[in-house]
Design a protein around this motif. Structure first.
Motif, PDB file in Angstrom:
ATOM      1  N   LEU A   1       0.827  -1.208   0.000  1.00 27.02           N
ATOM      2  CA  LEU A   1       0.000   0.000   0.000  1.00 27.02           C
ATOM      3  C   LEU A   1       0.861   1.258   0.000  1.00 27.02           C
ATOM      4  O   LEU A   1       0.584   2.220  -0.723  1.00 27.02           O
ATOM      5  CB  LEU A   1      -0.924   0.008   1.222  1.00 27.02           C
TER       6      LEU A   1
ATOM      7  N   ALA B   1      -7.449   4.666   0.609  1.00 19.33           N
ATOM      8  CA  ALA B   1      -8.369   3.774   1.314  1.00 19.33           C
ATOM      9  C   ALA B   1      -9.323   3.106   0.333  1.00 19.33           C
ATOM     10  O   ALA B   1      -9.552   1.889   0.390  1.00 19.33           O
ATOM     11  CB  ALA B   1      -9.143   4.544   2.375  1.00 19.33           C
TER      12      ALA B   1
ATOM     13  N   LEU C   1      -7.878   2.226   7.458  1.00 17.18           N
ATOM     14  CA  LEU C   1      -6.548   2.485   6.901  1.00 17.18           C
ATOM     15  C   LEU C   1      -5.681   3.243   7.897  1.00 17.18           C
ATOM     16  O   LEU C   1      -4.494   2.932   8.063  1.00 17.18           O
ATOM     17  CB  LEU C   1      -6.671   3.282   5.597  1.00 17.18           C
TER      18      LEU C   1
END
Length: 273
Positions: free
Chosen positions: A168, A185, A195
């Protein structure tokens, strides 16, 4: 097969030309069993006849460095980082993946953000013997082997969630169009609150800070190219509301506006008049 050495994040080194006159940086890859946790090792060697004060832009990554007789864990810091180098010396450090340190700490890394602590305060393993061997000197492979022996002794275990967090953060880094935590997110298929909790647990800072820090590093990289830069246009590309917003954010991190910074390192167009 020849493996290329890690590139790291050289754009985080402020005034790289002057830095290159004071020290050299070697980046080395971790052994396979540690590659999930450690992004790369960095070995800095210097011989400065006069004190050299170096600034580095903090990143959303925890560092473990052999210095001052200890292995010191540097939690993610929001504050500017400076180090003064003088005489001969060296320091070896490990840069962890954004989600790679929690498997060693085995609790939220948010609790160590903004702190510098000896490794033995966080792990049961005494860090002093390894630090002494590293600081005594040797070739790069020997120094890294000593640090890796210590890390293997800590015993990190594979962590699928940590690997996901690392991906991420990498997504936020490489995709310039991600300028808001809400976008990341949505991209991750979770709520913003989820998140934020995930980043606190694994990275140590929130996703909004992480995204903006990468965009500041993008601006620094643009300044380092020496190309004529449309700062207003770049501000829009990086998700800042306007050029003034970019200037404020960049100045807060680097200490000077981006155009002034580019001129100060001799890579921008000269000021006329």
């Amino acid at each position: 097969m020849v493996t290329e050495p890690p590139v790291g994040h050289p754009e985080a080194i402020i005034r790289p030309d002057a830095a290159g006159q004071a020290f050299v940086v070697e980046r080395l890859a971790p052994r396979p069993e540690l590659a999930e946790f450690v992004d790369y090792y960095w070995l800095v060697r210097w011989f400065a006849s006069a004190p050299h004060r170096q600034q580095v832009v903090p990143q959303p990554r925890i560092q473990l460095a052999a210095e001052d007789g200890r292995l010191l864990v540097h939690g993610v810091s929001r504050e500017p980082f400076f180090r003064t180098l003088h005489g001969p010396g060296h320091v070896l450090g490990a840069t962890f993946h954004p989600g790679g340190f929690r498997p060693l700490l085995r609790r939220s890394v948010g609790g160590i953000s903004g702190t510098v602590r000896p490794a033995s305060e966080l792990f049961v393993h005494d860090d002093v013997p390894a630090a002494r061997r590293i600081l005594a000197g040797g070739d790069s492979a020997e120094l890294v082997a000593t640090l890796e022996e210590y890390l293997v002794g800590v015993g990190p275990e594979p962590d699928a969630v940590g690997r996901g967090v690392t991906e991420l953060v990498a997504r936020a880094e490489r995709r310039v169009e991600i300028t808001r935590a809400e976008t990341l997110a949505t991209d991750a298929g979770m709520s913003l609150r989820s998140l934020q909790r995930l980043f606190t647990q694994y990275v140590g800072v929130g996703p909004k800070w992480v995204i903006q820090r990468f965009r500041i590093l993008d601006a620094a990289a643009a300044a380092h190219t020496g190309a004529v830069t449309d700062w207003a246009g770049l501000a829009g590309e990086l998700g800042f509301s306007d050029q003034a917003h970019l200037i404020r954010a960049f100045t807060q991190v680097v200490g000077t506006p981006p155009a002034s910074y580019q001129r100060s390192i001799g890579r921008g167009p000269a000021r006329r008049g």
